[in-house]
Design a protein around this motif. Structure first.
Motif, short mmCIF file in Angstrom:
data_model
loop_
_atom_site.label_atom_id
_atom_site.label_comp_id
_atom_site.label_asym_id
_atom_site.label_seq_id
_atom_site.Cartn_x
_atom_site.Cartn_y
_atom_site.Cartn_z
N TRP A 1 0.77 -1.17 0.03
CA TRP A 1 -0.01 -0.15 0.00
C TRP A 1 0.84 1.22 0.03
O TRP A 1 0.48 2.20 -0.60
CB TRP A 1 -1.21 0.13 1.11
CG TRP A 1 -2.18 -0.85 0.84
CD1 TRP A 1 -2.38 -2.19 1.55
CD2 TRP A 1 -3.07 -0.74 0.24
NE1 TRP A 1 -3.49 -2.75 1.06
CE2 TRP A 1 -4.11 -2.04 0.01
CE3 TRP A 1 -3.67 0.27 -0.90
CZ2 TRP A 1 -5.19 -1.64 -0.78
CZ3 TRP A 1 -4.57 0.11 -1.74
CH2 TRP A 1 -5.19 -0.89 -1.60
N GLN B 1 1.80 1.70 -3.73
CA GLN B 1 0.74 2.26 -4.32
C GLN B 1 0.25 3.58 -4.07
O GLN B 1 0.12 4.54 -4.91
CB GLN B 1 -0.52 1.43 -4.12
CG GLN B 1 -0.41 -0.17 -4.70
CD GLN B 1 -0.18 -0.19 -6.39
OE1 GLN B 1 -0.89 0.51 -6.87
NE2 GLN B 1 0.72 -1.03 -6.78
N GLN C 1 2.75 5.90 -5.56
CA GLN C 1 3.04 6.03 -7.08
C GLN C 1 1.79 6.88 -7.39
O GLN C 1 1.76 7.84 -8.23
CB GLN C 1 2.94 4.67 -7.64
CG GLN C 1 2.73 4.55 -9.14
CD GLN C 1 2.88 3.31 -9.51
OE1 GLN C 1 2.84 2.16 -8.97
NE2 GLN C 1 2.91 3.34 -10.77
N TRP C 2 0.44 6.62 -6.86
CA TRP C 2 -0.68 7.42 -7.29
C TRP C 2 -0.30 9.17 -6.81
O TRP C 2 -0.80 9.98 -7.42
CB TRP C 2 -1.99 6.93 -6.62
CG TRP C 2 -2.39 5.63 -7.49
CD1 TRP C 2 -2.03 4.43 -7.29
CD2 TRP C 2 -3.39 5.95 -8.49
NE1 TRP C 2 -2.82 3.55 -8.15
CE2 TRP C 2 -3.28 4.38 -9.04
CE3 TRP C 2 -3.57 6.87 -9.28
CZ2 TRP C 2 -4.24 4.10 -10.02
CZ3 TRP C 2 -4.54 6.45 -10.61
CH2 TRP C 2 -4.60 5.23 -10.83
N THR D 1 -4.84 10.41 -1.44
CA THR D 1 -3.25 9.80 -1.29
C THR D 1 -2.44 10.53 -0.26
O THR D 1 -1.85 9.65 0.53
CB THR D 1 -2.77 9.54 -2.49
OG1 THR D 1 -2.33 10.86 -3.19
CG2 THR D 1 -3.57 8.68 -3.58
#
Length: 228
Positions: A33, A36, A39-40, A193
């Motif tokens: 997580w 992820q 990255q986002w 995010t």
């Protein structure tokens, strides 16, 4: 005293070693997580960077619009439609929200240097009137249906007004409206995010949640006290 400190240090060492090992080797689920979210977060921040700068700067200029002087510049032109094009507009009928024939719109676009295709106008018995608003300015065009005389006026209010209108999406067209929607979605992803990353790192950063709470409460308190 030295012995007591040494024994406490020895007893604490395994716990510290375990904590350090956990920080250095986080669980696969947490690692997935974190990867992820990072990255986002960076992708959305890259997409939002220039747009956020634009909207932040124009937010300031809009907030102080009354103090920023604008010197409108107006251009007025007249042209004469050729006889064949006059016949395409002949008649005494009245219409609302109907565009000019493409051949007339193309000729006027070339003669005046303005895009008219698809613009809807109001057809009166003796005149056709088109309103041509745009970001940072305004324009209109009038055609005498009997004589073919065309009047065109365009007003420019400068770059600050242009950027302010882009901020508001004023008269910028459907493509810019789609851009604003996509940009807003990227900002939402960037913010969410970022919040999740704060949550995952909050244990090591004690000021995280007080600062988040301040960011929430400050505008709320200002709105309740100063906006009536």
């Amino acid at each position: 005293m030295a012995r007591c400190f040494s024994m406490d240090h020895i007893r604490a060492s395994p716990q510290r070693q375990k904590l350090q090992a956990h920080q250095q080797n986080p669980s696969p689920h947490r690692s997935f997580w974190l990867k992820q979210l990072h990255q986002w977060h960076w992708i959305s921040s890259a997409l939002c960077l220039i747009g956020m700068l634009l909207f932040a700067v124009t937010g300031i200029t809009l907030n102080h619009a009354g103090r920023i002087e604008a010197k409108p510049q107006t251009q007025h032109r007249q042209v004469q439609l050729p006889a064949p094009l006059q016949r395409a507009l002949a008649g005494g009928d009245e219409r609302k929200g109907e565009p000019l024939p493409p051949v007339v719109a193309d000729w006027l676009g070339d003669a005046l240097g303005v895009s008219i295709n698809g613009r809807k106008g109001d057809w009166a018995v003796d005149e056709i009137y088109l309103s041509l608003p745009r970001p940072g300015g305004d324009a209109w065009l009038s055609i005498d249906r009997e004589t073919g005389q065309v009047e065109y006026e365009r007003t420019e209010r400068g770059w600050v007004s242009y950027l302010n209108d882009l901020h508001k999406g004023r008269n910028a067209g459907p493509v810019w409206a789609w851009f604003i929607d996509i940009f807003a979605l990227a900002c939402v992803i960037f913010s969410v995010t970022g919040l999740l990353l704060l949550k995952m790192h909050a244990a090591k950063r004690g000021a995280t949640w007080p600062l988040v709470a301040l960011g929430l409460l400050l505008p709320l308190v200002l709105a309740l006290i100063f906006i009536h």
